[in-house]
Design an enzyme around this catalytic site. Structure first.
Site, mmCIF file in Angstrom:
data_model
loop_
_atom_site.group_PDB
_atom_site.id
_atom_site.type_symbol
_atom_site.label_atom_id
_atom_site.label_comp_id
_atom_site.label_asym_id
_atom_site.label_seq_id
_atom_site.Cartn_x
_atom_site.Cartn_y
_atom_site.Cartn_z
ATOM 1 N N HIS A 268 18.475 10.347 -3.214
ATOM 2 C CA HIS A 268 17.660 9.804 -4.309
ATOM 3 C C HIS A 268 17.031 10.966 -5.073
ATOM 4 O O HIS A 268 16.706 11.990 -4.511
ATOM 5 C CB HIS A 268 16.556 8.894 -3.758
ATOM 6 N N ASP B 261 20.282 0.786 -2.419
ATOM 7 C CA ASP B 261 21.639 0.238 -2.618
ATOM 8 C C ASP B 261 22.467 0.185 -1.344
ATOM 9 O O ASP B 261 23.574 -0.365 -1.362
ATOM 10 C CB ASP B 261 22.373 1.092 -3.659
HETATM 11 C C1 SDX Z 1 19.224 4.227 -7.734
HETATM 12 O O1 SDX Z 1 15.900 6.987 -9.967
HETATM 13 C C2 SDX Z 1 15.728 5.826 -9.405
HETATM 14 O O2 SDX Z 1 14.617 5.393 -9.116
HETATM 15 C C3 SDX Z 1 16.981 5.052 -9.185
HETATM 16 C C4 SDX Z 1 16.850 3.808 -8.343
HETATM 17 C C5 SDX Z 1 16.076 2.732 -9.062
HETATM 18 O O3 SDX Z 1 15.556 1.843 -8.387
HETATM 19 O O4 SDX Z 1 16.095 2.725 -10.312
HETATM 20 O O5 SDX Z 1 16.227 4.098 -7.122
HETATM 21 C C6 SDX Z 1 18.214 3.205 -8.051
HETATM 22 O O6 SDX Z 1 19.907 4.681 -8.615
HETATM 23 C C7 SDX Z 1 19.332 4.726 -6.319
HETATM 24 C C8 SDX Z 1 20.407 5.851 -6.176
HETATM 25 C C9 SDX Z 1 21.756 5.166 -6.093
HETATM 26 N N1 SDX Z 1 22.838 6.176 -6.177
HETATM 27 C C10 SDX Z 1 23.567 6.450 -5.073
HETATM 28 O O7 SDX Z 1 23.362 5.999 -3.952
HETATM 29 C C11 SDX Z 1 24.729 7.387 -5.354
HETATM 30 C C12 SDX Z 1 24.797 8.431 -4.256
HETATM 31 N N2 SDX Z 1 23.657 9.298 -4.386
HETATM 32 C C13 SDX Z 1 23.832 10.551 -5.082
HETATM 33 O O8 SDX Z 1 24.697 10.431 -6.189
HETATM 34 C C14 SDX Z 1 22.508 11.235 -5.334
HETATM 35 O O9 SDX Z 1 21.760 11.137 -4.193
HETATM 36 C C15 SDX Z 1 21.647 10.846 -6.489
HETATM 37 C C16 SDX Z 1 22.403 10.775 -7.776
HETATM 38 C C17 SDX Z 1 21.028 9.521 -6.222
HETATM 39 C C18 SDX Z 1 20.601 11.926 -6.588
HETATM 40 O O10 SDX Z 1 21.329 13.123 -6.797
HETATM 41 P P1 SDX Z 1 20.583 14.486 -6.853
HETATM 42 O O11 SDX Z 1 19.517 14.421 -7.871
HETATM 43 O O12 SDX Z 1 21.551 15.602 -6.925
HETATM 44 O O13 SDX Z 1 19.874 14.499 -5.438
HETATM 45 P P2 SDX Z 1 19.185 15.718 -4.849
HETATM 46 O O14 SDX Z 1 18.814 16.726 -5.882
HETATM 47 O O15 SDX Z 1 18.118 15.230 -3.960
HETATM 48 O O16 SDX Z 1 20.379 16.362 -3.949
HETATM 49 C C19 SDX Z 1 20.065 17.377 -3.073
HETATM 50 C C20 SDX Z 1 21.387 17.834 -2.491
HETATM 51 C C21 SDX Z 1 22.426 18.225 -3.526
HETATM 52 O O17 SDX Z 1 23.212 19.234 -2.935
HETATM 53 P P3 SDX Z 1 22.839 20.791 -3.283
HETATM 54 O O18 SDX Z 1 22.976 20.929 -4.776
HETATM 55 O O19 SDX Z 1 21.414 21.003 -2.789
HETATM 56 O O20 SDX Z 1 23.868 21.594 -2.509
HETATM 57 O O21 SDX Z 1 21.972 16.745 -1.751
HETATM 58 C C22 SDX Z 1 23.262 16.485 -2.259
HETATM 59 C C23 SDX Z 1 23.298 17.002 -3.653
HETATM 60 O O22 SDX Z 1 24.648 17.322 -4.001
HETATM 61 N N3 SDX Z 1 23.417 15.026 -2.246
HETATM 62 C C24 SDX Z 1 24.375 14.377 -1.595
HETATM 63 C C25 SDX Z 1 24.125 13.018 -1.821
HETATM 64 N N4 SDX Z 1 23.055 12.886 -2.605
HETATM 65 C C26 SDX Z 1 22.627 14.146 -2.876
HETATM 66 N N5 SDX Z 1 25.399 14.806 -0.832
HETATM 67 C C27 SDX Z 1 26.190 13.846 -0.308
HETATM 68 N N6 SDX Z 1 26.012 12.499 -0.465
HETATM 69 C C28 SDX Z 1 24.993 12.074 -1.228
HETATM 70 N N7 SDX Z 1 24.809 10.753 -1.408
#
Ligand code: SDX
Length: 394
Positions: A270, A328
């Protein structure tokens, strides 16, 4: 960072917007609406009461709640010409495409008489959107199946009405299971608002130009559709189906950690929560309740999801990056058990989030100091250079 830009909706010089509606502490895993913790609202309230809270700032009195429910109930139907609007879509169109089109089209029916400078008229438009979204959503499902539209009924609650319009047919009475209706109310509450997420920020940015609320909500629906946002609930089901068996979980955990692999654990991580999403806990409990009520003891996808969660939460990569299940992760398993097709999962999210979108739109439009949003950018393109005629370009 190249290409980085800070989003400034034009509300304050700090590049962030102020709001009184929702508070999130991502590190502590706290979510509150107008000061009330989400788990208390999910446990004790109903969706329309939470809508009133988000819109008005206070829980309603019994009289206020009765009036608000009546206002919503009396606007659940849509203009009959909207019904014919569906026929322009292919039957296999993704329901979110239909939602974008039909909700945007409401501008042509309800916008002309709307003065968004008038707080009362803004609230009327908000109520109309909250009232009509379940009808529009259920009709998108019915249209995809070639079944006749089912009209809303004034003797049903918000969630009961939606389930009835989804699954009733003209051929026989359809009785809504009260346990499923209660679960649906809770799921709608969990998705109602979430501060400045991508789709809400889209609504605020669109609304900051003075665009009408129907067009702004259509923009929010478009943003929510993405798999990184509201589309994640649909993507979680596709991911679990792709994983198939518990033995394959390690393979997909490794892929999620591989930066060269675009695969991400859907329903995990998130932008804000670096702790367990409080909504996910309520969602998991609701999942068990629904499956128990439906007598689905051995839902393989639930077993798979729970094992995936267990393994991920013990994996140093996910622990170090503070990646936890989000709202989700379990919702799609519930919807599937209820008989709702995967293509409708994000539509349900849009129905629920409509109140958050309109509440935040109202808060912004009602702020006399608000200006048109204008995201800033950091220019990383070419420096100054002279034009080169075509013949001289080689
Ligand atoms: C919603 O914003 C909101 O409030 C949204 C929401 C709402 O109610 O409106 O809560 C609803 O959209 C929930 C999120 C749903 N999406 C998913 O579940 C898709 C899978 N999640 C990822 O795509 C991701 O976690 C995001 C898009 C949600 C967040 O991505 P970020 O901003 O890159 O997350 P982060 O900065 O905390 O990541 C830190 C690290 C990164 O790696 P590094 O760059 O540090 O090496 O963690 C990695 C990311 O690549 N990472 C993941 C991951 N999510 C983050 N690696 C593997 N699997 C994942 N799901």
């Amino acid at each position: 960072e190249t290409g980085f830009f800070t989003y400034d909706p034009g509300f304050t010089s700090t590049g962030s917007c102020e709001s009184k509606i929702t508070y999130i502490d991502g590190d502590a895993g706290v979510l509150m609406h107008r000061g009330y913790p989400i788990d208390q609202l999910a446990e004790h309230s109903d969706y329309l009461e939470v809508c009133y809270l988000l819109l008005q700032g206070e829980l309603p009195s019994a009289a206020q709640k009765k009036k608000f429910e009546g206002d919503i109930r009396n606007h659940t139907m849509v203009h009959e010409q909207i019904a014919s609007f569906y026929r322009g879509f292919r039957r296999d169109a993704h329901p979110m495409a239909v939602m974008c089109g039909v909700v945007g089209a409401l501008s042509a029916f309800y916008h002309d008489s709307l003065d968004i400078a008038d707080p009362h008229q803004r609230m009327v438009a908000s109520d109309r959107l909250i009232a009509k979204m379940p009808t529009i959503a259920a009709w998108a499902y019915k249209y995809s199946r070639g079944e006749p539209f089912i009209y809303p009924r004034n003797n049903l609650s918000y969630a009961e009405n939606f389930l009835h319009m989804m699954f009733a047919t003209p051929c026989e009475e359809y009785k809504v299971n009260p346990v499923l209706a209660r679960a649906m109310e809770r799921i709608l509450i969990l998705h109602a608002d979430h501060e400045q997420n991508a789709s809400t920020s889209t609504v605020r940015l669109a609304g900051s130009s003075g665009a009408n609320p129907f067009a702004c909500i259509a923009a929010g629906i478009a943003s929510l559709w993405g798999p990184a946002h509201g589309g994640a609930n649909e993507a979680v089901l596709q991911m679990l189906t792709q994983i198939g068996h518990k033995e394959r979980i390690p393979e997909f955990i490794d892929r999620a950690k591989d930066k060269n692999d675009p695969f991400r654990l859907m329903g995990f991580g998130h932008r804000v929560y670096k702790n367990y999403d409080p909504r996910a806990k309520v969602m998991e409990r609701t999942c068990h309740e629904v499956l128990d009520e439906l007598g689905v003891r051995d839902e393989p996808l639930l077993d798979l999801a729970m094992e995936l969660e267990r393994i991920a939460l013990e994996d140093p990569y996910f622990v170090d990056k503070k990646l936890y299940p989000n709202v989700d992760f379990y919702s799609g398993i519930i919807f599937r058990a209820m008989g709702i097709p995967v293509s409708m999962f994000t539509v349900l999210f849009a129905v629920a989030r409509t109140v958050g979108w309109v509440a935040q739109w109202n808060e912004m439009v009602g702020d006399p100091s608000q200006k048109i949003g204008r995201p800033r950018q950091l220019y990383t393109g070419s420096t100054l250079r002279d034009y080169v005629p075509l013949h001289a370009r080689g």
